[in-house]
Enzyme design. Structure first.
Site, PDB file in Angstrom:
ATOM      1  N   SER A  75       0.863  -1.189   0.000  1.00 43.56           N
ATOM      2  CA  SER A  75       0.000   0.000   0.000  1.00 43.56           C
ATOM      3  C   SER A  75       0.899   1.238   0.000  1.00 43.56           C
ATOM      4  O   SER A  75       2.074   1.148   0.376  1.00 43.56           O
ATOM      5  CB  SER A  75      -0.847  -0.019   1.281  1.00 43.56           C
ATOM      6  N   TYR A 105      -2.470  -0.545  10.569  1.00 43.68           N
ATOM      7  CA  TYR A 105      -2.456  -0.832   9.126  1.00 43.68           C
ATOM      8  C   TYR A 105      -1.104  -0.453   8.519  1.00 43.68           C
ATOM      9  O   TYR A 105      -0.493  -1.240   7.784  1.00 43.68           O
ATOM     10  CB  TYR A 105      -3.595  -0.063   8.435  1.00 43.68           C
TER      11      TYR A 105
HETATM   12  P1  NDP Z   1     -11.790  -5.884   0.224  1.00 41.81           P
HETATM   13  O1  NDP Z   1     -12.290  -5.797   1.621  1.00 41.81           O
HETATM   14  O2  NDP Z   1     -12.679  -5.511  -0.896  1.00 41.81           O
HETATM   15  O3  NDP Z   1     -11.191  -7.337  -0.044  1.00 41.81           O
HETATM   16  C1  NDP Z   1     -10.386  -8.004   0.881  1.00 41.81           C
HETATM   17  C2  NDP Z   1     -10.437  -9.490   0.584  1.00 41.81           C
HETATM   18  O4  NDP Z   1      -9.563 -10.149   1.515  1.00 41.81           O
HETATM   19  C3  NDP Z   1     -11.836 -10.069   0.762  1.00 41.81           C
HETATM   20  O5  NDP Z   1     -12.121 -10.925  -0.334  1.00 41.81           O
HETATM   21  C4  NDP Z   1     -11.742 -10.880   2.070  1.00 41.81           C
HETATM   22  O6  NDP Z   1     -12.561 -12.035   1.973  1.00 41.81           O
HETATM   23  C5  NDP Z   1     -10.253 -11.249   2.081  1.00 41.81           C
HETATM   24  N1  NDP Z   1      -9.767 -11.468   3.443  1.00 41.81           N
HETATM   25  C6  NDP Z   1      -9.789 -10.609   4.496  1.00 41.81           C
HETATM   26  N2  NDP Z   1      -9.286 -11.199   5.577  1.00 41.81           N
HETATM   27  C7  NDP Z   1      -8.927 -12.465   5.200  1.00 41.81           C
HETATM   28  C8  NDP Z   1      -8.354 -13.568   5.882  1.00 41.81           C
HETATM   29  N3  NDP Z   1      -8.058 -13.526   7.197  1.00 41.81           N
HETATM   30  N4  NDP Z   1      -8.116 -14.710   5.185  1.00 41.81           N
HETATM   31  C9  NDP Z   1      -8.433 -14.790   3.873  1.00 41.81           C
HETATM   32  N5  NDP Z   1      -8.979 -13.777   3.174  1.00 41.81           N
HETATM   33  C10 NDP Z   1      -9.227 -12.636   3.848  1.00 41.81           C
HETATM   34  O7  NDP Z   1     -10.467  -4.968   0.211  1.00 41.81           O
HETATM   35  P2  NDP Z   1      -9.603  -4.405  -1.000  1.00 41.81           P
HETATM   36  O8  NDP Z   1      -9.885  -5.112  -2.251  1.00 41.81           O
HETATM   37  O9  NDP Z   1      -9.716  -2.928  -0.975  1.00 41.81           O
HETATM   38  O10 NDP Z   1      -8.142  -4.772  -0.461  1.00 41.81           O
HETATM   39  C11 NDP Z   1      -7.364  -5.820  -1.021  1.00 41.81           C
HETATM   40  C12 NDP Z   1      -5.913  -5.579  -0.639  1.00 41.81           C
HETATM   41  O11 NDP Z   1      -5.485  -4.332  -1.194  1.00 41.81           O
HETATM   42  C13 NDP Z   1      -5.672  -5.480   0.868  1.00 41.81           C
HETATM   43  O12 NDP Z   1      -4.451  -6.102   1.195  1.00 41.81           O
HETATM   44  C14 NDP Z   1      -5.588  -3.974   1.100  1.00 41.81           C
HETATM   45  O13 NDP Z   1      -4.837  -3.640   2.232  1.00 41.81           O
HETATM   46  C15 NDP Z   1      -4.900  -3.536  -0.181  1.00 41.81           C
HETATM   47  N6  NDP Z   1      -5.073  -2.134  -0.497  1.00 41.81           N
HETATM   48  C16 NDP Z   1      -6.319  -1.603  -0.792  1.00 41.81           C
HETATM   49  C17 NDP Z   1      -6.457  -0.263  -1.114  1.00 41.81           C
HETATM   50  C18 NDP Z   1      -7.783   0.352  -1.493  1.00 41.81           C
HETATM   51  O14 NDP Z   1      -7.846   1.586  -1.624  1.00 41.81           O
HETATM   52  N7  NDP Z   1      -8.826  -0.419  -1.724  1.00 41.81           N
HETATM   53  C19 NDP Z   1      -5.279   0.628  -1.116  1.00 41.81           C
HETATM   54  C20 NDP Z   1      -4.040  -0.017  -0.805  1.00 41.81           C
HETATM   55  C21 NDP Z   1      -3.945  -1.358  -0.516  1.00 41.81           C
HETATM   56  P3  NDP Z   1     -13.223 -12.702   3.294  1.00 41.81           P
HETATM   57  O15 NDP Z   1     -13.789 -11.580   4.110  1.00 41.81           O
HETATM   58  O16 NDP Z   1     -14.250 -13.626   2.732  1.00 41.81           O
HETATM   59  O17 NDP Z   1     -12.134 -13.436   3.981  1.00 41.81           O
END
Ligand code: NDP
Length: 252
Positions: free
Chosen positions: A146, A159
Site C-alpha cells: 500500500s 495498518y
Molecule cells: P476488500 O475488503 O474488498 O477485499 C479483501 C479481501 O480479503 C476479501 O475478499 C476478504 O474475503 C479477504 N480477506 C480478508 N481477511 C482475510 C483472511 N483472514 N483470510 C483470507 N482472506 C481474507 O479490500 P480491498 O480489495 O480494498 O483490499 C485488497 C488488498 O489491497 C488489501 O491487502 C488492502 O490492504 C490492499 N489495499 C487496498 C487499497 C484500497 O484503496 N482499496 C489501497 C491499498 C492497498 P473474506 O472476508 O471472505 O475473507
C-alpha cells in the site's frame, strides 16, 4: 498478446480473490490465460467469483481459508496442488483496513488482528507456497502492499505498520528466494475503488481526489495490469521491487 505476458498453463493463487482488488487481479490473470485458485474466509463469495472467471475459458476453483491460520493455509495449499498439480503464481492480496482508530485507542486485540491477517497471513502463504516453488525451480510471488507502506495515514498505525512490514518482508523474501528462480515483488496501491467499497469511496472520492495529482481514485483493473506483468516472464529481472500505483500521491 505478447508471448512474454501469456500465462496459459500457469496456476495462480489469489488470496482474498473473491472481491475487491483481488477479484480484479484474478480476472486479469485469467484473461492472460492462467488457471485460478481463489481463497477467502467466505467460500460462497469465492465460488461466485470462480463461476464468473470460468466464463473466460480457464479453470477456477474456490478454497475456504483464513490466511492468518497456519493449519488452514497448509490445507489450502495442499488442496490446490492436489486439484491442479502446480502453483506458479501467488498473489498475497488478502487484507483488512485495520482498527481505523487513533494510535492511543487501538486495542491489543485490534493490533494483533491487523498484523495477523495483513502480515502474518502473507508470511504463512508465502512459506507454504514457496516450499512448493523451490521444489519446482520457479515461481512468482506478488504481495499487495500500500502507499501506507511508506506514508503513515491518520488513524492507521496498525495498518501502516502491517504494510510497512509487507514491504520489508517482500524485500527479504526476494533476496533469499531469487536463487531458486522465484521472483518476489510488491504492488503499492493508493486509493482504489472496488465494487464492495463503491458507496463509501464515492462519498469520499471528491475529497480524496483532491489529494491525488491524477485527480481521481484508481480502479482495481489498474492494479491488476501491473500484477499480470509481475506474474509474467516479462518481469523476470525484477527482484524485490515495490511498484507504486497511486495516481501520484507519493509525489506530494
Ligand atoms: P476488500 O475488503 O474488498 O477485499 C479483501 C479481501 O480479503 C476479501 O475478499 C476478504 O474475503 C479477504 N480477506 C480478508 N481477511 C482475510 C483472511 N483472514 N483470510 C483470507 N482472506 C481474507 O479490500 P480491498 O480489495 O480494498 O483490499 C485488497 C488488498 O489491497 C488489501 O491487502 C488492502 O490492504 C490492499 N489495499 C487496498 C487499497 C484500497 O484503496 N482499496 C489501497 C491499498 C492497498 P473474506 O472476508 O471472505 O475473507
Amino acid at each position: 498478446m505478447n508471448a512474454a505476458f501469456n500465462l496459459s498453463g500457469k496456476l495462480a493463487i489469489v488470496t482474498g480473490g473473491g472481491s475487491g482488488i483481488g477479484l480484479g487481479i484474478a480476472r486479469a490473470l485469467a484473461k492472460a490465460g492462467a488457471d485460478i485458485a481463489l481463497c477467502g474466509r467466505r467460500l460462497s463469495v469465492c465460488e461466485t467469483a470462480c463461476a464468473e472467471i470460468r466464463q473466460t475459458g480457464v479453470a477456477a476453483e474456490a478454497f475456504r481459508c483464513d490466511v492468518s491460520q497456519q493449519n488452514e493455509v497448509e490445507a489450502m495449499v495442499a488442496a490446490v496442488i492436489e486439484r491442479f498439480g502446480r502453483i506458479d503464481i501467488l498473489v498475497n492480496n488478502a487484507g483488512i483496513a485495520g482498527a481505523a482508530q487513533p494510535f492511543l485507542d487501538i486495542t491489543l486485540e485490534q493490533w494483533r488482528q491487523t498484523i495477523d491477517i495483513n502480515l502474518t497471513g502473507m508470511f504463512l502463504c508465502s512459506q507454504a507456497v514457496g516450499r512448493h516453488m523451490v521444489r519446482e525451480g520457479h515461481g512468482k510471488i506478488i504481495n499487495v502492499a500500500s502507499v501506507g507502506s511508506f506514508l503513515p495515514l491518520p488513524c492507521s498505525a496498525d495498518y501502516s505498520a502491517s504494510k510497512g512490514g509487507v514491504m520489508m518482508l517482500t524485500r527479504a523474501m526476494a533476496l533469499e528466494l531469487i536463487r531458486h528462480n522465484i521472483q518476489v515483488n510488491a504492488v503499492c496501491p493508493g486509493y482504489i475503488t472496488t465494487e464492495l467499497k463503491q458507496d463509501t469511496i464515492e462519498r469520499v472520492a471528491e475529497k480524496a481526489a483532491r489529494k491525488v495529482p491524477a485527480g481521481r481514485i484508481g480502479r482495481s483493473e489498474e492494479v491488476a495490469g501491473v500484477v499480470v506483468f509481475l506474474a509474467s516472464s516479462a518481469s523476470d529481472y525484477m527482484v524485490g521491487s515495490s511498484v507504486v500505483i497511486d495516481g501520484g500521491i507519493m509525489l506530494k
